[in-house]
Design an enzyme around this catalytic site. Structure first.
Site, PDB file in Angstrom:
ATOM      1  N   ARG A 177      -5.010  -0.733   0.709  1.00  9.57           N
ATOM      2  CA  ARG A 177      -4.189  -0.172   1.780  1.00  9.57           C
ATOM      3  C   ARG A 177      -3.909   1.320   1.579  1.00  9.57           C
ATOM      4  O   ARG A 177      -2.812   1.807   1.859  1.00  9.57           O
ATOM      5  CB  ARG A 177      -2.861  -0.949   1.901  1.00  9.57           C
ATOM      6  CG  ARG A 177      -3.026  -2.424   2.193  1.00  9.57           C
ATOM      7  CD  ARG A 177      -3.677  -2.689   3.550  1.00  9.57           C
ATOM      8  NE  ARG A 177      -3.832  -4.112   3.785  1.00  9.57           N
ATOM      9  CZ  ARG A 177      -4.928  -4.802   3.478  1.00  9.57           C
ATOM     10  NH1 ARG A 177      -5.977  -4.182   2.939  1.00  9.57           N
ATOM     11  NH2 ARG A 177      -4.993  -6.093   3.732  1.00  9.57           N
ATOM     12  N   SER A 225       2.307  -6.796   9.086  1.00 11.06           N
ATOM     13  CA  SER A 225       2.702  -7.050   7.699  1.00 11.06           C
ATOM     14  C   SER A 225       3.662  -5.964   7.227  1.00 11.06           C
ATOM     15  O   SER A 225       3.357  -4.781   7.302  1.00 11.06           O
ATOM     16  CB  SER A 225       1.477  -7.083   6.792  1.00 11.06           C
ATOM     17  OG  SER A 225       0.647  -8.183   7.104  1.00 11.06           O
ATOM     18  N   GLU A 295       4.640  -1.601   3.596  1.00  9.44           N
ATOM     19  CA  GLU A 295       3.343  -1.331   4.219  1.00  9.44           C
ATOM     20  C   GLU A 295       3.548  -0.669   5.569  1.00  9.44           C
ATOM     21  O   GLU A 295       2.788   0.210   5.971  1.00  9.44           O
ATOM     22  CB  GLU A 295       2.537  -2.619   4.379  1.00  9.44           C
ATOM     23  CG  GLU A 295       1.170  -2.408   4.997  1.00  9.44           C
ATOM     24  CD  GLU A 295       0.303  -3.651   4.955  1.00  9.44           C
ATOM     25  OE1 GLU A 295      -0.497  -3.834   5.900  1.00  9.44           O
ATOM     26  OE2 GLU A 295       0.400  -4.437   3.994  1.00  9.44           O
TER      27      GLU A 295
END
Length: 310
Positions: A177, A225, A295
């Site tokens: 990520r 998320s 995130e």
């Protein structure tokens, strides 16, 4: 309300073709449907105008690029400076052989569908990511066993001065990520797949869509998320173990369907959502010793004063 930046910008860049708007509410632009306004929004019609804009913009004026608004929380005080939005030319998809070129504003799911129609494998995982190619490059987006790093051939973007740069996958420095390239507005990516039966690809995409609908709060006001998975663990399992499933603050709630999702049940402020996320982080740390990392990107200013919604 913010001061109007438009006269200052027009004076600095008289040949600008892109649209400028002032004090733009951003809640409708984000999936959470909450948060404050943008001081100014610039809609870039193409790369050339964006480069001109950046090259003539006062370096003291901050910029932020907004795509689909799916993995972002705009704080209630709004975003100072200029929010950049991509116009039609950034939505183009071009297929040549086993490669696909996609503009930064192309939705991940649209790229997946285009690849399926062309009989190109390797893109189906994008069906499960609610974002755009620009954002996918920025955070090495991934889901259902695939990441953007797996299919990238090259990409390009503009720096703050408006200069164009090209990057190989190695130069992107991808990790979980994350990409190592900073200070670049990605404008386009070139991706490669392999020949595969279109029916098989559509079947795989259908399974991904079904799995998302079964396990995630789709069609709700959510940012996707919320926290990154820690090494060797899943964020949702830690959140569940800490007793946070269904936890609420005002109209913000930890989803009962998938507890790594925060949802706006109606009138939650951005502060409600962010504070609920911090409550979850504290509870998980106390219960498991693991410090969860956000995130979802949280941007903008908090309000001067805030009261939790009732």
């Amino acid at each position: 309300m913010f001061a109007d930046l438009i006269p200052r910008l027009r004076d600095a860049m008289p040949e600008l073709r892109g649209e400028l708007q002032t004090n733009v509410p951003l809640a409708p632009w984000t999936w959470f449907k909450t948060g404050g306004p943008a001081q100014c929004v610039y809609v870039a019609p193409d790369v050339e105008d964006l480069a001109y804009f950046l090259g003539n913009l006062d370096p003291d004026i901050s910029i932020f690029v907004l795509g689909l608004g799916s993995n972002i929380l705009v704080r209630d005080g709004g975003i100072e400076g200029v929010v950049i939005s991509f116009g039609p030319s950034f939505h183009k998809i071009v297929i040549e052989g086993d490669t696909i070129s996609a503009g930064a504003a192309v939705a991940d799911v649209k790229l997946a569908s285009a690849a399926a129609m062309a009989g190109l494998g390797g893109f189906a995982f994008l069906r499960g990511i609610p974002g755009t190619i620009g954002g996918a490059l920025r955070m090495n987006a991934g889901a259902f066993g695939g990441t953007i790093a797996d299919i990238l051939v090259s990409c390009e973007g503009l720096d703050r001065r408006g200069a164009l740069h090209h990057f190989t996958p190695e130069e992107m420095g991808f990790s979980y990520r994350h990409c190592a390239v900073e200070g670049i507005i990605f404008t386009q990516g070139l991706f490669a797949g392999w020949p595969e039966n279109p029916e098989k690809i559509r079947e795989d995409m259908g399974k991904i869509a079904q799995e998302r609908a079964k396990t995630q709060p789709v069609n709700t006001r959510t940012g996707g998320s919320t926290f990154k998975n820690p090494n060797g663990a899943k964020a949702w399992e830690l959140i569940d173990r800490a007793g946070c499933r269904g936890l609420t603050l005002g109209d913000a709630q930890v989803s009962e369907l998938h507890c790594n999702f925060l949802v706006n049940r109606g009138k939650a402020s951005a502060a409600d959502i962010e504070n609920l996320g911090e409550m979850v982080r504290q509870k998980v740390l106390a219960e498991t010793g693991v410090e969860l990392e956000w995130e979802i990107l949280r941007v903008g200013r908090p309000p001067v004063a805030h009261k939790t919604s009732r």
